[in-house]
Design an enzyme around this catalytic site. Sequence first.
Site, PDB file in Angstrom:
ATOM      1  N   SER A 101      53.335  63.819  63.694  1.00 41.60           N
ATOM      2  CA  SER A 101      52.693  64.508  64.459  1.00 41.60           C
ATOM      3  C   SER A 101      50.948  63.990  63.457  1.00 41.60           C
ATOM      4  O   SER A 101      50.399  62.554  63.684  1.00 41.60           O
ATOM      5  CB  SER A 101      52.947  65.748  64.569  1.00 41.60           C
ATOM      6  OG  SER A 101      52.012  67.339  65.386  1.00 41.60           O
ATOM      7  N   GLU A 108      59.558  66.362  73.079  1.00 46.92           N
ATOM      8  CA  GLU A 108      58.445  66.831  73.265  1.00 46.92           C
ATOM      9  C   GLU A 108      58.041  68.308  72.693  1.00 46.92           C
ATOM     10  O   GLU A 108      59.373  69.163  72.749  1.00 46.92           O
ATOM     11  CB  GLU A 108      57.730  66.579  72.760  1.00 46.92           C
ATOM     12  CG  GLU A 108      58.156  64.812  72.375  1.00 46.92           C
ATOM     13  CD  GLU A 108      56.907  64.374  70.695  1.00 46.92           C
ATOM     14  OE1 GLU A 108      56.959  65.755  69.901  1.00 46.92           O
ATOM     15  OE2 GLU A 108      57.406  63.254  70.467  1.00 46.92           O
ATOM     16  N   HIS A 120      59.954  67.785  69.693  1.00 41.12           N
ATOM     17  CA  HIS A 120      59.044  67.534  68.048  1.00 41.12           C
ATOM     18  C   HIS A 120      59.553  67.776  67.336  1.00 41.12           C
ATOM     19  O   HIS A 120      60.054  69.333  66.801  1.00 41.12           O
ATOM     20  CB  HIS A 120      57.553  68.314  68.734  1.00 41.12           C
ATOM     21  CG  HIS A 120      56.760  67.888  68.106  1.00 41.12           C
ATOM     22  ND1 HIS A 120      56.093  66.488  68.583  1.00 41.12           N
ATOM     23  CD2 HIS A 120      55.764  68.466  67.249  1.00 41.12           C
ATOM     24  CE1 HIS A 120      54.888  66.425  67.692  1.00 41.12           C
ATOM     25  NE2 HIS A 120      54.407  67.839  66.720  1.00 41.12           N
TER      26      HIS A 120
END
Length: 583
Positions: A241, A371, A488
């Site tokens: 990220s 995600e 995510h």
Amino acid sequence: MNTDNQNVFKTQAGDQITPFSLVVSAATMMRLAALFVLIVHFGATFTFARPDQPPIVQTGLGSIRGTILESRLGRKFYAFRGIRYANAPVGKLRFQPPEPVDAWNGTFDATEDGPMCPQPAYNRSEVSEDCLRLNVYSSVIPGETIRIAPRDVLVYIHPGGFYVFSGQSKNNAGPQNLMDRDVVLVTINYRLGSLGFMSTGTKESPGNAGFKDQVMALKWVRDHISAFGGRPDSVTLMGYSAGALSNTLHMVSPMSRGLFHRVIVMSASGVSQVQIPTNQINLAKKQAELLNCSTSDVSKMVGCLREKPVSDYADSLEAMFVLSWNPVLLWTAVIEPDFGQERFLTEDPTESFLKGNFMKVPVIAGITQDEFAGPAVAFLRNETLRNELNTNFNELAPMLFLYEGYPNQLEITRQLRDKFLGEEPLSLNRSLHGLNYLFADSLIGFAVHRFVQLVSPHTPVYQYKFSYVGRYSFFYYPEEGTPYGAVHHDDLLYLLSIPSVAPIFNTTDPESKTVERLTRMWTAFAQTGDPNMVLGIEKPNWVPVANQEDNYLNIGEDLQMEKGLFTERFSFWDKLFPIPAIH
């Protein structure tokens, strides 16, 4: 918590270790013979973990004392945690580039994690502005026990939107999974929020300080990692990220040249629809107003902000955002004006990639299947937020989905609404998948897609989609204990230990197979630049992206090569935000 250089050794409770002796099994002898055969020409001697004394290494800065931990599969390894790589960025150094750490007398106590960089925390003793620390994990250190090759180095840059998390072993980046592999692992902290990324467009705060912290940590690795059994000429950046976004910028930054040799980019990049500014003065002024500093004179404003207690920055963090911790990417990199300082970015990263002006090193890059489902559910399940988004979609969408400042942003907003949500009022049942895709693509997926587009013509790019869904996740929906999907951060659970989310998996757990696959492929890449060079699992037959063929490895219950990663969705974003012409 070790916040000072104390000449004190703290034992790791419960650690037991079998002495390394000449009496070993035949299988062990075979493994040792293999170690001798491995690139002996490096000519280093190393000591394996011993129970009778704490590990101490000698560096050019001074000696460092660590401790002994145990990997997922019971392998003993050395841990050196909380090592300063830069002086504390306090006083006149606040908002400025980091200074190299001063050498010390005596022995640095690196037996526990150092503090996190300032952020909201339940326990304020956990955070400190003296946070420019790193952790080193190695199963061998220089000594006189056995002659083997130094090991390849994996440097992990943590996620958190540039405002939370750390490289701590106990919270966010436990080494237990990766330390079953023959690599040296380094995890780092870097300054966060306004303290790390405030940019006024003036010499008082030119910006990118957090990225420059990362560069300083990489220089520390270059200069000192050999003392921990690592190879300074074989360093792989692994970031997730915000950490992945960082890694893509290191590829183009003149400050980072030559400091790494391979890159792993997980769920973000620094090239997308986001426009890279030369400053974020409005954000700096917002911080100043929250801390009761005048904004009429920038120099005086920065001077006032230098005097504020560090806790004020953590306490005011949520108020820096526009709506419910959005936009997720609040602080960005900036193209620094030249005030005579060393600049992290001198031009737009997209332009650098288009010109081929970047470090052409092998790359792993990919995303998870689902995600950013969490923000979508948060907006749709909360009646106030849902009504706010329904009523003010035209105003909120450019902020939420990171395309503010485009001259045609109203038309972009209309097309995004039509494509993903339709004109009917938002509802949890009808709108969840579309809003999930909007968050996922705008924050993560399109950026990785654009990065792969730009880089793959020049260097091998091994692309992946992580679709495996285990029993543990960063997001459960519709009920507690039921993972929404592969969201995510979920793939991190199989590379690092994150005890607040999942246990360390044992060999009988169904997740163990995915741990073995990811740790072996990622470390094979760190060792050779090719994730197919694995031992101990089936070869993935991972084909890089080539000749406009969008190859990717689907990492699910099985490893399967496929083509066209979310092609229909990403081609829509390509049309909205075409690659700009080179200036």
